[in-house]
Write a protein that holds these residues in place. Structure first.
Motif, short mmCIF file in Angstrom:
data_model
loop_
_atom_site.label_atom_id
_atom_site.label_comp_id
_atom_site.label_asym_id
_atom_site.label_seq_id
_atom_site.Cartn_x
_atom_site.Cartn_y
_atom_site.Cartn_z
N UNK B 152 0.82 -1.21 0.00
CA UNK B 152 0.00 0.00 0.00
C UNK B 152 0.86 1.26 0.00
N UNK B 160 -5.25 3.04 3.92
CA UNK B 160 -6.40 2.86 4.80
C UNK B 160 -6.00 2.00 6.01
N UNK B 161 -5.06 2.52 6.79
CA UNK B 161 -4.52 1.75 7.92
C UNK B 161 -4.02 2.74 8.97
N UNK B 206 -2.64 -10.38 11.01
CA UNK B 206 -2.94 -9.83 9.68
C UNK B 206 -2.47 -10.77 8.58
N UNK B 208 -2.55 -14.01 8.78
CA UNK B 208 -3.62 -15.01 8.74
C UNK B 208 -4.80 -14.49 7.91
N UNK B 209 -5.16 -13.26 8.16
CA UNK B 209 -6.31 -12.67 7.45
C UNK B 209 -5.98 -12.45 5.97
N UNK B 213 -8.29 -13.74 2.69
CA UNK B 213 -8.97 -12.77 1.83
C UNK B 213 -8.15 -12.39 0.60
N UNK B 214 -6.93 -12.95 0.47
CA UNK B 214 -6.05 -12.56 -0.60
C UNK B 214 -5.93 -11.03 -0.67
N UNK B 215 -5.57 -10.46 0.47
CA UNK B 215 -5.56 -8.99 0.59
C UNK B 215 -4.34 -8.55 1.37
N UNK B 216 -4.20 -7.24 1.55
CA UNK B 216 -3.19 -6.67 2.42
C UNK B 216 -3.92 -5.93 3.53
N UNK B 217 -4.29 -6.64 4.58
CA UNK B 217 -5.13 -6.05 5.63
C UNK B 217 -4.33 -5.15 6.56
N UNK B 218 -5.05 -4.28 7.22
CA UNK B 218 -4.48 -3.41 8.25
C UNK B 218 -5.54 -3.23 9.34
N UNK B 219 -5.28 -2.31 10.27
CA UNK B 219 -6.30 -2.03 11.27
C UNK B 219 -6.64 -0.55 11.29
#
Lengths: 228, 228
Positions: B152, B160-161, B206, B208-209, B213-219
């Motif tokens: 990102x 968006x994190x 993250x 694991x997530x 979801x095949x994504x780059x997650x954040x919080x």
């Protein structure tokens, strides 16, 4: 075709704000909920208070009962534990036999008063791991709800907070994620029980943020859009 | 009236995706950025690549240089460390003297390959605490950016994190929060350096997530509205 029978839920040490908040959300979703406490009288009083609130809202069909922790654990299909860290081990020792073959949702946050805003994880790694080790492999320990503000559960609005769901059994995590959704939140498979450390540590961070903003903060997972 | 002079920033071990992502965001915001690496040549190559991307976008006025880690740490006012956990100690030992009196932004995540999806925090509590202990009280260690997907940072859109900013010096945390904002994110005072454990552990969650979801997650921190 029979509809799926909902599991009976117990909330051990469930007379506090977090326990009754979960009880309220789950009862509203149609689950039979048992509030457990060290004495039956205390549990019954909390259940009666909650039932009165539910009646006032016209949610009269639900059943919330009070029992002592052992009776509650015995009667339940799935039990949640919402006691202070200092009572986690003694409470679990009391109900360990009654929980065999069931799911325990560990909501324990290993805060060490008076410095609750400082992360001080236990030597075992997390409270979730302590629970799993104490109960043995016959109980599927799933950690969840450590970052949900009890105050928000007591409100009627949707809760703007995601829930990290950790545990060694994927099936047990999936059952708990259903309960997270029933309580009005999104739940995420967040890995093995070791990963409970993340959610437990985050609670101290949220306490720091709450002080600055005079709020009840939580977390949301962002960036879930697939990157193809 | 003179405007505030921006600090010179070094990114030690900064040739990877995370390091160059931060370099790009900060250079675009007008900071002088030095990419550090074990050899000057490798750092210079990464800096030249980044400068080419910036030129292409018409952000020609910024300066991105490459130096070896020690020279970068010496030239900088604030240094960030973006190396794998296994290189954290050796890199810090090399630059410890050059960092005295400065801020070190520790971005180290104590992942233990091959099980990077499992939280395995170090005995010291966190990588942030390891850095603070190694560098001593003359360096203000601030942990940040552990939950930001490098991918990102490499994009042009806002990220968006949120970023949890931990450290024992409030003033140093405030300086780092400015840099978080300059990189396009919200930063939160998240407590003492011990609390780095929360952000570090969250990275495995993250991961694991991301797999699911095949994504780059954040919080994102939610529930910031004051409850009066």
């Amino acid at each position: 075709m029979a509809t799926e029978t909902l599991p009976v839920l117990a909330i051990l040490g469930g007379t506090g704000e977090l326990g009754t908040g979960l009880a309220r959300r789950w009862a509203q979703a149609g689950y039979r909920v048992i509030i457990g406490s060290r004495t039956r009288d205390k549990a019954a009083a909390a259940a009666a208070d909650l039932q009165a609130v539910m009646d006032q809202r016209g949610v009269a069909a639900v059943a919330v009962e009070g029992m002592d922790n052992l009776a509650a654990a015995s009667a339940a299909d799935i039990a949640a534990l919402t006691v202070p860290f200092s009572h986690q081990t003694s409470t679990l020792e009391q109900v360990a036999a009654a929980l065999q073959g069931k799911i325990l949702i560990d909501v324990t946050v290993p805060l060490v008063p008076p410095r609750v805003a400082r992360v001080q994880l236990p030597a075992a790694g997390s409270a979730g791991q302590i629970a799993q080790e104490l109960l043995g492999e016959g109980v599927a320990v799933v950690s969840a709800f450590q970052n949900v503000a009890a105050a928000h559960l007591q409100e009627s609005a949707a809760v703007d907070c995601d829930v990290l769901v950790c545990g060694n059994s994927k099936e047990a995590r999936a059952e708990v994620i259903k309960l997270v959704q029933a309580a009005g939140m999104r739940g995420f498979h967040a890995g093995m029980i070791n990963n409970a450390a993340a959610a437990e540590a985050l609670t101290s961070v949220l306490i720091v943020i709450n002080k600055q903003y005079n709020c009840h903060a939580g977390i949301k997972i962002s960036g879930l859009e697939s990157h193809g």
